[in-house]
Design an enzyme around this catalytic site. Sequence first.
Site, PDB file in Angstrom:
ATOM      1  N   THR A   1       0.834  -0.850   0.206  1.00 28.36           N
ATOM      2  CA  THR A   1       0.076   0.179   0.259  1.00 28.36           C
ATOM      3  C   THR A   1       1.118   0.951  -0.184  1.00 28.36           C
ATOM      4  O   THR A   1       2.228   1.574   0.294  1.00 28.36           O
ATOM      5  CB  THR A   1      -1.089  -0.332   1.178  1.00 28.36           C
ATOM      6  OG1 THR A   1       0.364   0.279   2.096  1.00 28.36           O
ATOM      7  CG2 THR A   1      -1.583  -1.020   1.158  1.00 28.36           C
TER       8      THR A   1
ATOM      9  N   TRP B   1     -20.331  15.405  10.428  1.00 28.89           N
ATOM     10  CA  TRP B   1     -19.617  14.881   9.676  1.00 28.89           C
ATOM     11  C   TRP B   1     -19.676  16.383   8.375  1.00 28.89           C
ATOM     12  O   TRP B   1     -21.103  16.555   8.296  1.00 28.89           O
ATOM     13  CB  TRP B   1     -20.352  13.940   9.262  1.00 28.89           C
ATOM     14  CG  TRP B   1     -20.004  12.307  10.073  1.00 28.89           C
ATOM     15  CD1 TRP B   1     -20.803  11.846  10.312  1.00 28.89           C
ATOM     16  CD2 TRP B   1     -18.897  12.315  10.772  1.00 28.89           C
ATOM     17  NE1 TRP B   1     -21.006  10.733  10.610  1.00 28.89           N
ATOM     18  CE2 TRP B   1     -19.179  11.187  11.419  1.00 28.89           C
ATOM     19  CE3 TRP B   1     -17.058  12.485  11.208  1.00 28.89           C
ATOM     20  CZ2 TRP B   1     -18.259   9.886  12.080  1.00 28.89           C
ATOM     21  CZ3 TRP B   1     -16.782  11.851  11.635  1.00 28.89           C
ATOM     22  CH2 TRP B   1     -17.038  10.348  12.254  1.00 28.89           C
TER      23      TRP B   1
ATOM     24  N   LYS C   1     -14.639  16.519  12.085  1.00 29.26           N
ATOM     25  CA  LYS C   1     -16.163  16.717  12.612  1.00 29.26           C
ATOM     26  C   LYS C   1     -16.401  18.043  13.016  1.00 29.26           C
ATOM     27  O   LYS C   1     -15.594  18.598  13.461  1.00 29.26           O
ATOM     28  CB  LYS C   1     -15.791  15.829  13.394  1.00 29.26           C
ATOM     29  CG  LYS C   1     -16.969  15.221  14.262  1.00 29.26           C
ATOM     30  CD  LYS C   1     -17.294  13.682  14.498  1.00 29.26           C
ATOM     31  CE  LYS C   1     -18.938  12.727  14.772  1.00 29.26           C
ATOM     32  NZ  LYS C   1     -19.036  11.821  15.448  1.00 29.26           N
TER      33      LYS C   1
ATOM     34  N   GLU D   1      -6.214  -3.905  -0.903  1.00 28.63           N
ATOM     35  CA  GLU D   1      -6.665  -4.926  -0.145  1.00 28.63           C
ATOM     36  C   GLU D   1      -7.367  -6.112  -0.485  1.00 28.63           C
ATOM     37  O   GLU D   1      -7.693  -7.174  -0.255  1.00 28.63           O
ATOM     38  CB  GLU D   1      -6.851  -4.497   1.011  1.00 28.63           C
ATOM     39  CG  GLU D   1      -5.622  -4.434   2.221  1.00 28.63           C
ATOM     40  CD  GLU D   1      -5.471  -3.030   1.590  1.00 28.63           C
ATOM     41  OE1 GLU D   1      -5.796  -2.123   0.399  1.00 28.63           O
ATOM     42  OE2 GLU D   1      -4.565  -2.024   2.444  1.00 28.63           O
TER      43      GLU D   1
HETATM   44  P1  ADP Z   1      -3.908   4.000  -0.005  1.00 28.19           P
HETATM   45  O1  ADP Z   1      -4.284   3.035   0.825  1.00 28.19           O
HETATM   46  O2  ADP Z   1      -2.656   3.642   0.451  1.00 28.19           O
HETATM   47  O3  ADP Z   1      -4.289   5.207  -0.254  1.00 28.19           O
HETATM   48  P2  ADP Z   1      -4.980   2.496  -1.944  1.00 28.19           P
HETATM   49  O4  ADP Z   1      -5.321   2.044  -3.279  1.00 28.19           O
HETATM   50  O5  ADP Z   1      -4.799   0.853  -1.284  1.00 28.19           O
HETATM   51  O6  ADP Z   1      -3.641   2.874  -1.260  1.00 28.19           O
HETATM   52  O7  ADP Z   1      -6.601   2.953  -1.291  1.00 28.19           O
HETATM   53  C1  ADP Z   1      -7.727   2.445  -1.303  1.00 28.19           C
HETATM   54  C2  ADP Z   1      -8.250   3.504  -0.999  1.00 28.19           C
HETATM   55  O8  ADP Z   1      -8.603   4.605  -1.669  1.00 28.19           O
HETATM   56  C3  ADP Z   1      -9.831   3.587   0.121  1.00 28.19           C
HETATM   57  O9  ADP Z   1      -9.799   2.726   0.806  1.00 28.19           O
HETATM   58  C4  ADP Z   1     -10.123   5.130  -0.516  1.00 28.19           C
HETATM   59  O10 ADP Z   1     -10.232   5.653   0.526  1.00 28.19           O
HETATM   60  C5  ADP Z   1      -9.152   5.475  -2.016  1.00 28.19           C
HETATM   61  N1  ADP Z   1     -11.156   5.249  -2.786  1.00 28.19           N
HETATM   62  C6  ADP Z   1     -10.298   4.360  -4.133  1.00 28.19           C
HETATM   63  N2  ADP Z   1     -11.592   3.993  -4.746  1.00 28.19           N
HETATM   64  C7  ADP Z   1     -11.905   5.077  -4.698  1.00 28.19           C
HETATM   65  C8  ADP Z   1     -13.314   5.891  -5.310  1.00 28.19           C
HETATM   66  N3  ADP Z   1     -13.935   5.489  -6.357  1.00 28.19           N
HETATM   67  N4  ADP Z   1     -13.298   7.019  -4.757  1.00 28.19           N
HETATM   68  C9  ADP Z   1     -13.464   7.769  -3.563  1.00 28.19           C
HETATM   69  N5  ADP Z   1     -12.420   7.046  -2.757  1.00 28.19           N
HETATM   70  C10 ADP Z   1     -12.167   5.777  -3.196  1.00 28.19           C
END
Ligand code: ADP
Length: 538
Positions: A184, A439, A434, A329
């Site tokens: 990640t 929120w 918050k 993940e």
């Molecule tokens: P990192 O966690 O290091 O940023 P990832 O690529 O695994 O790497 O990121 C996953 C995260 O990206 C998700 O948990 C979410 O918060 C965000 N994410 C992915 N796709 C979307 C989307 N379509 N809209 C909003 N957030 C998104």
Amino acid sequence: MHGLMQFQPLLLTGLLEHAAHAFPRVEIVSESSAGRFRYTYAEAAARARRVASSLRSLGLREGDFAGCLAWTTYRHFELMYAVPGVGAALHTVNPRLSHDHIGYSIKHTGERVMFVDPDCIELMEQIAPRTPDATTFVVMCSRSEAPPTRLPNVRFYEDLVDGGDAEFSWPVFDERTASTLCYTSGTTGDPKGVLYSHRGTYLSALAIAASNVWGISRKDAIVVLAPFYHCNAWGATYLGPMAGAKLILPGRAMDGKSLQRLIVEEGATVGPGVPTVWLGVADHCRESGAGLGKLDRIVCGGAAPPLALMRTFWRDHGVRTVQVWGMTETTHAATNLWTDLDVLSGEAEARAPQGQPVFGTRIRVVGDDGKPLPRDGKSIGHLQVQAHWCASGYLKRPDVALCDADGWLKTGDLAVIDTDDSLRLTDRLKDVIKSGGEWVSSVDLENAAIGHAAVAEAAVIGVPHPRWQERPLLFVVKRAGAELSADDLRGYLSGVVAKWWVPEQVVFLDELPHNSTGKVAKEALRELYRSKIAAQAG
Ligand code: ADP
């Protein structure tokens, strides 16, 4: 009683061999500063077999890791099959991570063999003192093309091809064997390793190929704007060979101008990429008047694509956005939505923009107590997910509980799920704001700001406030040549979001900081706030 059906393990090499037999002449095109290379699936498979048969000469055995520090190129594509094909796992290293994080991840796996793009040699030389286990370095080109290097025990990729066996038969092993490894991006703490399996990846690729998701077929040409080190290019690596779609690999250059050219010249119809990358393409088109050729849809996720971006693609180019939500993940997309045409044409707002679960994936939201919340379109909770291809834990990190006691993966996202299982992400847990006990969705507020014609990019963070505990602060990058004051923007926002969401502070920047996968680096913005903005105010 078992059914009387054949059983063969689901191994990724089956996908490439399918392409080699069914679509032997379909092209893979690979861009580089030295020129554009093209060959066919039949040739790619033969080279992958040759490389695979040579891996033992590097000391690589079943169960080992091999690292790859490289851009999106045809040799990298071959390795995505060759290394897993012999039962080892390919660690696709993200060259845009910090030296600390790259060094950490290579050391963490203990890999001895590193494949290195000629473009990344200098970077590898800088990292090598931190990775004592890595002792063999394969430069991904021929001996004559390789730049000089201080790295020890150097081998050359093309020697592995030349000395290999094009008729090599892929070994057959347990489908649960590890295939690739992605870390990640490490936005919080050390990066964590997600170890994919042949079975999970294979099944996920089948699920996302569906017409409800990518809708991929042999008529498509996929421009791979999500790199291999970001969730296996979101599955593009596998979808191309499965469906017989042409693959277009951009190499290193990810600027809008280079990508627009590649898209048009190679007839791309579809491609995965984070909003920042697509924003670059859209901006280049706007500034130069260029078009996007045969591009039909973009698969966009990794962060919420701004509505304004999706509308630009539709109105200016007739290109539809398929929004995906997923994480490292979840292997590839976990939910998706073909954004409605009335939303794209500006006649309606998106109700649940992240869409519905990909077949084989289940989602739910839970409260702080871990109990499921209703699917009612309004209860905000912690998003959890389950699928045949969701990680059960992180590599060598038994201390991190990724899943709850019932095996639901805790995503770290906050979301609302509607009665039809459709998803609206409201925030990442670490980004939530918050204010006065309520929120404020940074995602919605950013989207609203980007809806202003003079705004190119926007990001919102929460900052401390004596009365409201926290208030949103908005960072904005203006479009080139545009005039916009903080008051103009605040006035505009008060017409599109709740009055109390409108930020008191709007800060204009020349550009936003982005992390290694192209997302806005909110931690850097918080640091900017602490060191400059709050300090000046105080
Ligand atoms: P990192 O966690 O290091 O940023 P990832 O690529 O695994 O790497 O990121 C996953 C995260 O990206 C998700 O948990 C979410 O918060 C965000 N994410 C992915 N796709 C979307 C989307 N379509 N809209 C909003 N957030 C998104």
